[in-house]
Design an enzyme around this catalytic site. Sequence first.
Site, PDB file in Angstrom:
ATOM      1  N   HIS A  96       0.795  -1.232   0.000  1.00 25.38           N
ATOM      2  CA  HIS A  96       0.000   0.000   0.000  1.00 25.38           C
ATOM      3  C   HIS A  96       0.827   1.282   0.000  1.00 25.38           C
ATOM      4  O   HIS A  96       0.321   2.334  -0.356  1.00 25.38           O
ATOM      5  CB  HIS A  96      -0.914   0.022   1.233  1.00 25.38           C
ATOM      6  CG  HIS A  96      -2.155  -0.792   1.071  1.00 25.38           C
ATOM      7  ND1 HIS A  96      -2.137  -2.148   0.888  1.00 25.38           N
ATOM      8  CD2 HIS A  96      -3.473  -0.434   1.049  1.00 25.38           C
ATOM      9  CE1 HIS A  96      -3.376  -2.593   0.780  1.00 25.38           C
ATOM     10  NE2 HIS A  96      -4.206  -1.566   0.870  1.00 25.38           N
ATOM     11  N   ASP A 160      -7.546  -6.457   5.656  1.00 22.93           N
ATOM     12  CA  ASP A 160      -7.872  -5.666   4.475  1.00 22.93           C
ATOM     13  C   ASP A 160      -9.225  -6.134   3.997  1.00 22.93           C
ATOM     14  O   ASP A 160      -9.512  -7.332   3.990  1.00 22.93           O
ATOM     15  CB  ASP A 160      -6.827  -5.893   3.380  1.00 22.93           C
ATOM     16  CG  ASP A 160      -7.012  -4.913   2.240  1.00 22.93           C
ATOM     17  OD1 ASP A 160      -6.299  -3.896   2.211  1.00 22.93           O
ATOM     18  OD2 ASP A 160      -7.900  -5.154   1.395  1.00 22.93           O
ATOM     19  N   SER A 643     -13.155   0.240   3.918  1.00 19.22           N
ATOM     20  CA  SER A 643     -11.920  -0.404   4.363  1.00 19.22           C
ATOM     21  C   SER A 643     -12.012  -1.066   5.737  1.00 19.22           C
ATOM     22  O   SER A 643     -12.897  -0.774   6.536  1.00 19.22           O
ATOM     23  CB  SER A 643     -10.841   0.669   4.394  1.00 19.22           C
ATOM     24  OG  SER A 643      -9.814   0.337   5.273  1.00 19.22           O
TER      25      SER A 643
HETATM   26  C1  MIC Z   1      -8.731  -0.229   0.540  1.00 19.81           C
HETATM   27  O1  MIC Z   1      -8.875  -0.813  -0.520  1.00 19.81           O
HETATM   28  O2  MIC Z   1      -9.485   0.668   0.929  1.00 19.81           O
HETATM   29  C2  MIC Z   1      -7.588  -0.623   1.403  1.00 19.81           C
HETATM   30  C3  MIC Z   1      -6.619   0.483   1.428  1.00 19.81           C
HETATM   31  O3  MIC Z   1      -6.947  -1.753   0.871  1.00 19.81           O
HETATM   32  C4  MIC Z   1      -8.135  -0.913   2.785  1.00 19.81           C
HETATM   33  C5  MIC Z   1      -7.136  -1.188   3.804  1.00 19.81           C
HETATM   34  C6  MIC Z   1      -6.500   0.012   4.373  1.00 19.81           C
HETATM   35  O4  MIC Z   1      -7.145   1.029   4.574  1.00 19.81           O
HETATM   36  O5  MIC Z   1      -5.316  -0.080   4.682  1.00 19.81           O
HETATM   37  C7  MIC Z   1      -9.137  -2.045   2.855  1.00 19.81           C
HETATM   38  O6  MIC Z   1      -9.801  -2.275   1.882  1.00 19.81           O
HETATM   39  O7  MIC Z   1      -9.325  -2.644   3.910  1.00 19.81           O
HETATM   40 FE1  SF4 Z   2      -4.708  -2.367  -2.693  1.00 23.66          FE
HETATM   41 FE2  SF4 Z   2      -7.115  -2.236  -1.516  1.00 23.66          FE
HETATM   42 FE3  SF4 Z   2      -6.698  -1.262  -3.972  1.00 23.66          FE
HETATM   43 FE4  SF4 Z   2      -6.672  -3.824  -3.590  1.00 23.66          FE
HETATM   44  S1  SF4 Z   2      -8.429  -2.479  -3.279  1.00 23.66           S
HETATM   45  S2  SF4 Z   2      -5.208  -2.678  -4.830  1.00 23.66           S
HETATM   46  S3  SF4 Z   2      -5.729  -4.011  -1.590  1.00 23.66           S
HETATM   47  S4  SF4 Z   2      -5.800  -0.521  -2.098  1.00 23.66           S
END
Ligand code: MIC
Ligand code: SF4
Length: 755
Positions: A96, A160, A643
């Site tokens: 990330h 996640d 998230s």
């Molecule tokens: C997202 O897709 O929103 C994320 C970033 O992957 C998040 C995790 C996060 O906020 O670190 C998720 O989907 O849980």
């Molecule tokens: Fe990364 Fe979340 Fe985006 Fe997937 S949805 S690419 S885990 S930030």
Amino acid sequence: MAFDIEMIKAVYGRYESRIAAARKVVGKPLTLTEKILYAHLWDGEANEAYGRGKSYVDFAPDRVAMQDATAQMALLQFMQAGRPQVAVPSTVHCDHLIQAKVGAETDLAVATDQNKEVYDFLASVSNKYGIGFWKPGAGIIHQVVLENYAFPGGMMIGTDSHTPNAGGLGMIAIGVGGADACDVMAGLPWELKFPKLIGVKLTGKLSGWTAAKDVILKVAGILTVKGGTGAIVEYFGEGARSLSATGKGTICNMGAEIGATTSIFGYDEKSEAYLRGTDRADIADLANGIKEHLTGDAEVYANPEQYFDQVIEINLSELEPHINGPFTPDLAWPISKFATAVKENGWPEKLEVGLIGSCTNSSYEDISRAASLAQQAVEKNLVAKSEYTVTPGSEQVRYTVERDGFLETFDKIGGVVLANACGPCIGQWSRHGAEKKERNSIITSFNRNFAKRADGNPNTHSFVASPEIVTALAISGSLLFNPLTDTLTNEKGEQVKLDEPQGLELPVKGFAVEDAGYQAPAEDGSQVQVIVSPTSDRLQLLEPFKAWEGTDLTGLKLLIKAKGKCTTDHISMAGPWLKYRGHLDNISNNMLIGAINYFNDSADNVKNQLTGSYGPVPATQRAYKAAGINTIVVGDENYGEGSSREHAAMEPRHLGVRVILVKSFARIHETNLKKQGMLALTFNNPADYDLIKEDDTIDIIGLTDFTPDKQLTVVLHHTDGSEDRIQVNHTYNAQQIEWFKAGGALNIIRKNQAQ
Ligand code: MIC
Ligand code: SF4
């Protein structure tokens, strides 16, 4: 290296007797979801049937996965639990924190340098506690998990929300907050309310332009962003069996967008082919040995209405490609209706950028199908009119598609290959010109499209589609283009049409990779030092939160009454803030800055009741905290959607908010709040939301007798001296009430370890 065949043998070895026990208590044919859940009960064989949507049940997941942005907080908590090693196989994935700016190589080098402190921390904690570490550049958590760790009939949790991606390979994989991961790594059971079950029957077969992505885009349109709340979605039918394992992964991945606890497909020939194709023939052999347990009973699929709480049927042969958006993933448009929708709504018609890849859509199949369109563009003298980026999901996929010439094809149409990381999907996109906040359109093959998510510009209209549709539209440069029916004018002035995309589910020459990016932990990590500098602005050791004072909460000030959509991106924004994910005090400066204040329709501008003046939410809350005044946040439907980031729960906790009172919660967020010792309440009568006034002082009554299933009372003291008393609901069970009383679940673990 990566997977643990002995663990899988042990899991499969328990199946026979556990399923037999489940059959006895449930007393009817079983869905696949029930089989896997009952096979993973913490207490062993089932001795009662659980109420769907009612019973809280303890489970024993087989694995834990964490990504770098959430792992920091999960591991800071784990370090406090006092354990020498993790209790179940666990991994950390660095994906990330890599910003997309110019292209893979440079961006990765910059990220490695900028995030050195955090990567070093994650690597050393992993090394010490026996956690597998996937270095920056190795790939995105869900793709790496699908390639290496997911197995049919398994159960995992991941920090996640798109963890359900592993459902494509028949695993119950659920997104959780870091505190839940911490519990499981500490050897404690993991609790979940036994889910409701939604069955999706797929008939027919995909063809032409339609892709697996379109199944979930369609489902999102039917169920909406909260339609899957509290439910597991189980896909079945001949249509399901015709989809590749990675296509199934895409569908399960985006089940997060309908709020589903997770989604799952049964084990079939496609799963077997994928296991063998990713060098896991031994798992395929084991799975074949217990095949009948790795899918739902025939009777269930023959009469789904009798066994699922809701059933949806989709005929793949008739399914059109879809484009969903803007600003929400459930606004679904079949492509034949999309151009009209664009015109009628006045969305910017010119397409600026097409982005493919991400954890959702970067399989070999996706890339090869998109590349077949890029190749046609070259052959038909078309120049891609929009910018175009490709984000591979893992180094293994990237290496293989490079070997097979696809990256070169993308290059010919001006495509830029970004690092194997989240990048633009999570606001880690340094998009040139975004700061001008111009209205513009982009289309991605990602999963989320909330405002500001990709580039921070609230006027970017982001649409979601399959990689094929994204590529076709990027070639055309317009949102009005329908590749199924329309022609394009090429460099020579001729009218040309794109043929249907072609691709391969798995590489003919097999997958290859030079360095997958994995680092195994030390056998004995007891001597490994974990260093957190007290002056760091990126990492901060945690202090325990205070226990409940033992009385009702009175005199709370209203911090904000949030209006409309309030996702975790509104509560704890990602993008530039990702760098503070390991530093609770610093990241708290983004608390609720995206939420819209009901009383003035603006973001990050609330009334400080002590001074009467307006200011940013975090500063206002810090002022209340300094004055020793507790506060409450009020919200609308599906509060905390999106998230799994527990920062959205820890920040208010840290800054002294005590209560979140909303019309309804998204599952992960509600649990995160409970874990951190917050009060998460819902209006019994949603219309009572309207009674909350800007200057209210609020009491929460009934806490000294805080009991499961018993309502609490909220008293609103208005400034005109009048008062409203309303009833509010909660879903705390006895254990969760203890978390509240102790000031957070971790305080209990810590106490127990110390004894
Ligand atoms: C997202 O897709 O929103 C994320 C970033 O992957 C998040 C995790 C996060 O906020 O670190 C998720 O989907 O849980
Ligand atoms: Fe990364 Fe979340 Fe985006 Fe997937 S949805 S690419 S885990 S930030």
